[in-house]
Design an enzyme around this catalytic site. Structure first.
Site, PDB file in Angstrom:
ATOM      1  N   LYS A 116       0.824  -1.206   0.000  1.00 37.46           N
ATOM      2  CA  LYS A 116       0.000   0.000   0.000  1.00 37.46           C
ATOM      3  C   LYS A 116       0.859   1.257   0.000  1.00 37.46           C
ATOM      4  O   LYS A 116       0.561   2.227  -0.707  1.00 37.46           O
ATOM      5  CB  LYS A 116      -0.932  -0.010   1.216  1.00 37.46           C
ATOM      6  CG  LYS A 116      -2.095  -0.985   1.109  1.00 37.46           C
ATOM      7  CD  LYS A 116      -3.013  -0.867   2.311  1.00 37.46           C
ATOM      8  CE  LYS A 116      -4.270  -1.701   2.157  1.00 37.46           C
ATOM      9  NZ  LYS A 116      -4.007  -3.128   2.051  1.00 37.46           N
ATOM     10  N   LYS A 158      -2.643   2.114   9.333  1.00 37.75           N
ATOM     11  CA  LYS A 158      -2.956   0.962   8.482  1.00 37.75           C
ATOM     12  C   LYS A 158      -1.716   0.103   8.264  1.00 37.75           C
ATOM     13  O   LYS A 158      -0.612   0.623   8.116  1.00 37.75           O
ATOM     14  CB  LYS A 158      -3.484   1.417   7.107  1.00 37.75           C
ATOM     15  CG  LYS A 158      -4.783   2.159   7.145  1.00 37.75           C
ATOM     16  CD  LYS A 158      -5.173   2.708   5.784  1.00 37.75           C
ATOM     17  CE  LYS A 158      -5.534   1.636   4.802  1.00 37.75           C
ATOM     18  NZ  LYS A 158      -6.027   2.198   3.519  1.00 37.75           N
ATOM     19  N   GLY A 164      -8.772  -6.268   4.677  1.00 39.73           N
ATOM     20  CA  GLY A 164      -9.826  -6.780   5.526  1.00 39.73           C
ATOM     21  C   GLY A 164      -9.906  -6.145   6.896  1.00 39.73           C
ATOM     22  O   GLY A 164     -10.483  -6.703   7.817  1.00 39.73           O
ATOM     23  N   GLY A 165      -9.307  -4.950   7.057  1.00 43.60           N
ATOM     24  CA  GLY A 165      -9.379  -4.260   8.331  1.00 43.60           C
ATOM     25  C   GLY A 165      -8.350  -4.691   9.352  1.00 43.60           C
ATOM     26  O   GLY A 165      -8.296  -4.123  10.451  1.00 43.60           O
ATOM     27  N   HIS A 208     -16.922   4.406  -0.143  1.00 45.72           N
ATOM     28  CA  HIS A 208     -15.934   3.538  -0.779  1.00 45.72           C
ATOM     29  C   HIS A 208     -16.426   3.291  -2.207  1.00 45.72           C
ATOM     30  O   HIS A 208     -17.404   2.579  -2.416  1.00 45.72           O
ATOM     31  CB  HIS A 208     -15.847   2.235   0.009  1.00 45.72           C
ATOM     32  CG  HIS A 208     -14.821   1.278  -0.498  1.00 45.72           C
ATOM     33  ND1 HIS A 208     -13.950   0.618   0.325  1.00 45.72           N
ATOM     34  CD2 HIS A 208     -14.519   0.849  -1.751  1.00 45.72           C
ATOM     35  CE1 HIS A 208     -13.167  -0.174  -0.390  1.00 45.72           C
ATOM     36  NE2 HIS A 208     -13.504  -0.046  -1.655  1.00 45.72           N
ATOM     37  N   GLU A 275      -9.565   1.384  -6.175  1.00 48.32           N
ATOM     38  CA  GLU A 275     -10.455   1.747  -5.088  1.00 48.32           C
ATOM     39  C   GLU A 275     -10.146   3.148  -4.589  1.00 48.32           C
ATOM     40  O   GLU A 275      -8.979   3.500  -4.366  1.00 48.32           O
ATOM     41  CB  GLU A 275     -10.341   0.732  -3.951  1.00 48.32           C
ATOM     42  CG  GLU A 275     -10.615  -0.698  -4.419  1.00 48.32           C
ATOM     43  CD  GLU A 275     -10.915  -1.639  -3.276  1.00 48.32           C
ATOM     44  OE1 GLU A 275     -10.956  -1.194  -2.108  1.00 48.32           O
ATOM     45  OE2 GLU A 275     -11.131  -2.832  -3.555  1.00 48.32           O
ATOM     46  N   ARG A 292      -6.839  -8.077  -9.776  1.00 50.50           N
ATOM     47  CA  ARG A 292      -7.569  -9.312 -10.057  1.00 50.50           C
ATOM     48  C   ARG A 292      -9.029  -8.960 -10.271  1.00 50.50           C
ATOM     49  O   ARG A 292      -9.434  -7.801 -10.159  1.00 50.50           O
ATOM     50  CB  ARG A 292      -7.455 -10.264  -8.865  1.00 50.50           C
ATOM     51  CG  ARG A 292      -7.890  -9.625  -7.538  1.00 50.50           C
ATOM     52  CD  ARG A 292      -7.883 -10.584  -6.383  1.00 50.50           C
ATOM     53  NE  ARG A 292      -8.043  -9.927  -5.097  1.00 50.50           N
ATOM     54  CZ  ARG A 292      -9.190  -9.513  -4.578  1.00 50.50           C
ATOM     55  NH1 ARG A 292     -10.316  -9.674  -5.268  1.00 50.50           N
ATOM     56  NH2 ARG A 292      -9.249  -8.930  -3.397  1.00 50.50           N
TER      57      ARG A 292
END
Length: 399
Positions: A116, A158, A164-165, A208, A275, A292
């Site tokens: 990220k 993060k 997935g949090g 989102h 995203e 993907r």
């Protein structure tokens, strides 16, 4: 076009890929673990090859076993579905070195988006808007504290390698920061084996929104509009819809172009999802790119009339994109709900057991069911407890 395709996945996505490949005249090969000997994707495929024990680490995550299975049956291509090895750069390289087409992007593109923090640095260079924050390599507490003060509060801690949090904490004041950093590091280390953190400004009342993009190997790219995935639980998507409601067209046009710039920056190939997080003022920022197909891809298919799996196979075989941007348009509205085996009396944690009854009503106009199980199948502990995706479609959102 390929004569034979191996599907390195299971469940509803494996069933979906098999059906699309069959409609294109491609023979399919399923791989399966001890737990999946009688699974639906095994029953649907033309051939099936056993690859190991029920644990994914001994079967679906074993790149060597999957490559061996493809060579054994003479498959020219491997479709990784989503999850498991779908975003594994080493697996994509192993396919290429064995002369097998990987139905997905290049290993270099996967690596570029795998971190990220690294992806955000790349996006800054490409002129794509990113959430203000700290994405550097120095992970000392002192540097992270300085980064937090510069970013401002509230902020989001993060895990760089996460999803997935996991490894994620909201911090609303400087006094909360040290505890949040420690907790996020521990969780990230346990979940991903990597405790690298990044800091981002926390966007209040966020939405989102993600953009589906597609590139071929000839340098052509298109977007297939947007999906809203704001309805989430524990940072996991629950409902997805396309198009996203209530967003101005000029903002969406800028978001589409930003998403295409992401793809251009990494010389992307195949299906990808960019995203974004969208603020109440309709400002938007890059969050991450999934290299993907996404679980929620059916809503995009419903509003565009495009079979994204067919596009994946054609692009992987070297064909140009089947449609130009001008030929693509939105028709109607679609919403997807994920149906899971869960225990509502125990915090909606995954439930295991036999599906004694499973009846999907027929004759419901505009309703599509994507499922990898039937009545009598068992939901076990080894894999995701998804039963089906229920996808509605109508000419209007209200419908």
């Amino acid at each position: 076009m390929f004569n034979k395709l191996l599907i390195a996945n299971r469940g509803e996505i494996a069933c979906r890929v098999i059906r699309t490949a069959r409609s294109m005249g491609i023979k399919t090969v399923a791989v399966y673990s001890d737990a999946d000997a009688n699974a639906q994707h095994v029953c649907l495929a033309d051939e099936a090859i056993h690859i190991g024990a029920a644990a994914a680490s001994e079967s679906y995550l074993r790149a060597d076993k999957i490559i061996s299975a493809a060579k054994q049956c003479g498959a020219q291509a491997i479709h990784p579905g989503y999850g498991f090895l779908s975003e594994n750069a080493e697996f994509a390289e192993a396919c290429a070195s064995n002369g097998i087409a990987f139905v997905g992007p290049t290993a270099s593109a996967i690596r570029s988006m795998g971190s990220k923090s690294g992806a955000k640095a790349l996006m800054v260079a490409a002129g794509v808007p990113v959430v203000p924050g700290y994405h550097g390599h120095d992970q000392s507490d002192e540097t992270l504290r300085a980064g937090a003060m510069e970013t401002g509060f509230p902020l989001l801690v993060k895990a760089s390698a996460g999803g997935g949090g996991k490894g994620m904490r909201i911090v609303r004041s400087p006094e909360e920061l040290d505890d949040a950093l420690g907790a996020a590091r521990r969780e990230a280390r346990n979940a991903f084996g990597d405790d690298t953190l990044l800091l981002e400004r926390y966007v209040e009342q966020p939405r989102h929104v993600e953009v589906q993009i597609f590139f071929d190997s000839h340098g052509h790219g298109v977007h297939l509009f947007e999906r809203d995935c704001s309805v989430q639980r524990r940072y996991q998507k629950v409902l997805e819809e396309a198009p996203a409601p209530g967003l101005p067209q000029d903002m969406l046009s800028n978001m589409y172009e930003a998403a295409l710039n992401v793809g251009r920056a990494v010389e992307y190939r195949g299906a990808g999802t960019v995203e974004f997080i969208v603020g109440a003022d309709h400002s938007f920022y890059f969050m991450e790119m999934n290299t993907r197909l996404q679980v929620e891809h059916p809503v995009t298919e419903q509003i565009t009339g495009i079979d994204l799996v067919e596009w994946q196979l054609r692009v992987a075989d070297g064909e140009p994109l089947p449609e130009s941007q001008d030929a693509l348009a939105i028709h109607g509205h679609s919403v997807e709900a994920r149906l899971y085996a869960e225990d509502p009396a125990n915090g909606f944690l995954p439930a295991v057991g036999q599906l004694r009854t499973l009846d999907f009503p027929s004759g419901l106009g505009g309703c599509r069911i994507d499922s990898g199980v039937v009545a009598g199948d068992r939901i076990g502990i080894d894999y995701d407890p998804m039963i089906a995706k229920v996808i509605g479609y109508g000419a209007t959102r209200a419908q």
